[in-house]
Each structure stands twice: as C-alpha cells, then as structure tokens.
Design a protein around this motif. Structure first.
Motif, PDB file in Angstrom:
ATOM      1  N   ALA A  78       0.828  -1.202   0.000  1.00  0.00           N
ATOM      2  CA  ALA A  78       0.000   0.000   0.000  1.00  0.00           C
ATOM      3  C   ALA A  78       0.866   1.257   0.000  1.00  0.00           C
ATOM      4  CB  ALA A  78      -0.925   0.001   1.218  1.00  0.00           C
ATOM      5  N   ARG A  79       1.970   1.206   0.730  1.00  0.00           N
ATOM      6  CA  ARG A  79       2.889   2.348   0.767  1.00  0.00           C
ATOM      7  C   ARG A  79       3.486   2.595  -0.626  1.00  0.00           C
ATOM      8  NH1 ARG A  79       5.733   0.598   4.490  1.00  0.00           N
ATOM      9  NH2 ARG A  79       4.622   1.644   6.178  1.00  0.00           N
ATOM     10  N   GLU A  83       2.817   5.945  -2.874  1.00  0.00           N
ATOM     11  CA  GLU A  83       3.930   6.783  -3.333  1.00  0.00           C
ATOM     12  C   GLU A  83       3.834   7.071  -4.824  1.00  0.00           C
ATOM     13  OE1 GLU A  83       7.383   4.630  -2.165  1.00  0.00           O
ATOM     14  OE2 GLU A  83       7.311   5.287  -0.063  1.00  0.00           O
ATOM     15  N   THR A  84       3.224   6.164  -5.556  1.00  0.00           N
ATOM     16  CA  THR A  84       3.088   6.331  -6.999  1.00  0.00           C
ATOM     17  C   THR A  84       1.976   7.319  -7.364  1.00  0.00           C
ATOM     18  OG1 THR A  84       3.882   4.084  -7.393  1.00  0.00           O
ATOM     19  CG2 THR A  84       2.671   5.141  -9.191  1.00  0.00           C
ATOM     20  N   CYS A  85       0.828   7.198  -6.688  1.00  0.00           N
ATOM     21  CA  CYS A  85      -0.327   8.023  -7.066  1.00  0.00           C
ATOM     22  C   CYS A  85      -0.622   9.151  -6.091  1.00  0.00           C
ATOM     23  CB  CYS A  85      -1.569   7.152  -7.213  1.00  0.00           C
ATOM     24  SG  CYS A  85      -2.093   6.340  -5.672  1.00  0.00           S
ATOM     25  N   ASP A  86      -0.014   9.121  -4.906  1.00  0.00           N
ATOM     26  CA  ASP A  86      -0.265  10.108  -3.851  1.00  0.00           C
ATOM     27  C   ASP A  86      -1.749  10.211  -3.508  1.00  0.00           C
ATOM     28  OD1 ASP A  86       0.393  11.832  -1.855  1.00  0.00           O
ATOM     29  OD2 ASP A  86       0.626  13.590  -3.144  1.00  0.00           O
ATOM     30  N   GLU A  87      -2.394   9.056  -3.415  1.00  0.00           N
ATOM     31  CA  GLU A  87      -3.769   8.979  -2.937  1.00  0.00           C
ATOM     32  C   GLU A  87      -3.822   7.930  -1.829  1.00  0.00           C
ATOM     33  OE1 GLU A  87      -5.839  11.121  -3.743  1.00  0.00           O
ATOM     34  OE2 GLU A  87      -5.307  11.843  -5.741  1.00  0.00           O
ATOM     35  N   THR A  88      -4.919   7.897  -1.093  1.00  0.00           N
ATOM     36  CA  THR A  88      -5.062   6.961   0.015  1.00  0.00           C
ATOM     37  C   THR A  88      -5.271   5.539  -0.502  1.00  0.00           C
ATOM     38  OG1 THR A  88      -5.980   8.677   1.447  1.00  0.00           O
ATOM     39  CG2 THR A  88      -6.405   6.390   2.062  1.00  0.00           C
ATOM     40  N   VAL A  89      -4.531   4.604   0.053  1.00  0.00           N
ATOM     41  CA  VAL A  89      -4.588   3.202  -0.376  1.00  0.00           C
ATOM     42  C   VAL A  89      -4.967   2.329   0.818  1.00  0.00           C
ATOM     43  CG1 VAL A  89      -3.304   1.279  -1.389  1.00  0.00           C
ATOM     44  CG2 VAL A  89      -2.837   3.639  -2.141  1.00  0.00           C
ATOM     45  N   HIS A  90      -5.905   1.414   0.597  1.00  0.00           N
ATOM     46  CA  HIS A  90      -6.341   0.489   1.638  1.00  0.00           C
ATOM     47  C   HIS A  90      -6.156  -0.954   1.182  1.00  0.00           C
ATOM     48  CE1 HIS A  90      -8.957   4.029   2.650  1.00  0.00           C
ATOM     49  NE2 HIS A  90      -8.644   3.670   3.882  1.00  0.00           N
TER      50      HIS A  90
END
Length: 245
Positions: A78-79, A83-90
């Motif tokens: 998720a990190r 880092e690639t899209c700069d959006e929240t990942v779950h």
C-alpha cells in the motif's frame, strides 16, 4: 535448479536440467543426487531417471507461508502504491458482509479520505467490499445475503437493492476491477482489485480512494491499472503464481 521444477508438469530428468542450465553433466548428477538424498527431489517410480519436488521443498514453503503476515505485507505494498499516485490506499478483508481495513497509507494532500486501519464498513458500499463479494462462490454469497437481510445505505448513492448489487457484482467479475462513486463517502470515489493467496483464493482487496475534486473519468483507468498492479504485487508476496478462483 529447484526453480526449474516450477515450470511445465513439474518433472525433469538430469539431462533436462543439464540442457536448461548449461552445466556439466557431472555437476548436475552430483547436485541431483544430493537433493534427492535430502528429500528436496524424489524420483518417479514409474519413470526412472525423472524427478519431481520432494517433501522437503514443501516443508520449506509451508514454513515461509506460516511467517507471512497479510497486514504487514499489505502495508508495504500500500505504501508503494500510495507513493506512486499520492492517494489513500487500503487493503481490506471480508468478514460476513462487512469489510475490515487491515492496512492503510494516507495521501499527502491536504484534502484526503479520512479512515483508519481496523475500521469496519458494509461491503456493498465500498469498492474493496464489492470486489470481495464478487469473488465469493454464488452459493456462499446468496447465503450471506440471506442472513444479512436489508442492505443499509451509507450515502444516497449506496446500492440497497439486492438485484442491483448482483448486477454490479457480475460486472465486477467480468472486469476484474471494482469501482464505487460516493457510495460510502459522498466526497470520495474508489477503485479496487483482488488479492490472491498461494492457492489462488481471493483473500483481500486493495483499493485507491480519491476525493471527487481529484477524480476524473480519464484518471480512472490509470488508477484501476495501478490498483491491479498493487494487488498483483501483494498476491505475489503471498505466493500466488497466476490464475485464480
């Protein structure tokens, strides 16, 4: 040498190994003899001179699997996606008809989705949840929905009609990607992809959540591809080698 047995039907002869690795025949013979003596390889009783992986290889794989931590591996992937899209990942798992977030990495933007690992939400209102529901065997899905009863709404966009949900899940199965637009949060859209374990079973889903002010139709395919790649990376960490069920 052992990796060669992951290909084809999983059986090889010493000449096969010699040819594939371009090693001297004597070296291959010594290595095969040692690996067979230690149960990493076993000869086929009905095909003298051919070998397959032995119980020792299984024991090593089982020990590795025991040490895998879905939450820890999910947090790392998720990190990388965040880092690639700069959006929240779950990363989330399914329990009954709810999803539980087991990993989360925030966007660095001032405007971002507010959530937390450990949070529980109705699966039918989220992209991760719909992805996980779509991956259930039909009879299991029907049983869970029958026991649940009414589908609660989180926003005015939430799906509450069972027939509409079944139609949405059929589309997700066909696409291999799940999306939701303002169904769990009136200001957020999400896209999710399935995570498989070593047996091919879907055990989790990875999603990217984006505030509507940064969501566009042209960006959706890019985010879907990124979610799919992240889910595939996590699946690989869990021992998945392609395919699924």
């Amino acid at each position: 040498m052992l990796e060669l047995f992951l290909e084809g039907d999983g059986t090889l002869s010493a000449p096969d190994i010699t040819r594939k690795l371009q090693l001297p025949r004597t070296t291959v013979h010594e290595l095969v003899t040692t690996l067979a003596a230690r149960s990493y390889l076993v000869s086929l009783p009905d095909q003298p001179g051919r070998y397959r992986l032995g119980v020792r290889a299984y024991q090593l794989g089982s020990r590795y699997a025991e040490q895998l931590d879905l939450a820890a591996e999910g947090q790392q992937v998720a990190r990388e996606v965040a880092e690639t899209c700069d959006e929240t990942v779950h990363v989330a798992i399914l329990e009954d008809l709810d999803v539980i977030y087991i990993a989360k990495v925030d966007s660095t933007h001032a405007v971002r989705m507010v959530s937390a690992a450990g949070r529980r939400l109705p699966a039918h209102c989220t992209s991760v949840g719909k992805m996980l529901l779509a991956s259930l065997p039909p009879e299991e899905l029907a049983l869970r929905m029958e026991e649940e009863g009414e589908l609660a709404a989180m926003t005015h966009q939430s799906i509450t009609d069972p027939e509409a949900l079944h139609a949405a899940l059929a589309d997700i199965r066909a696409r291999g990607i799940a999306t939701e637009h303002r169904e769990s949060n009136p200001d957020v859209s999400c896209v999710a992809a399935p995570v498989h374990d070593s047996t091919g079973r879907v055990v989790a889903a990875l999603s990217i959540s984006v505030p509507m002010i940064r969501w566009t139709e042209t960006r959706e395919p890019e985010l879907a591809a990124l979610a799919a790649k992240g889910a595939a990376d996590l699946s690989s960490r869990l021992g998945h080698r392609g395919g699924g069920r």
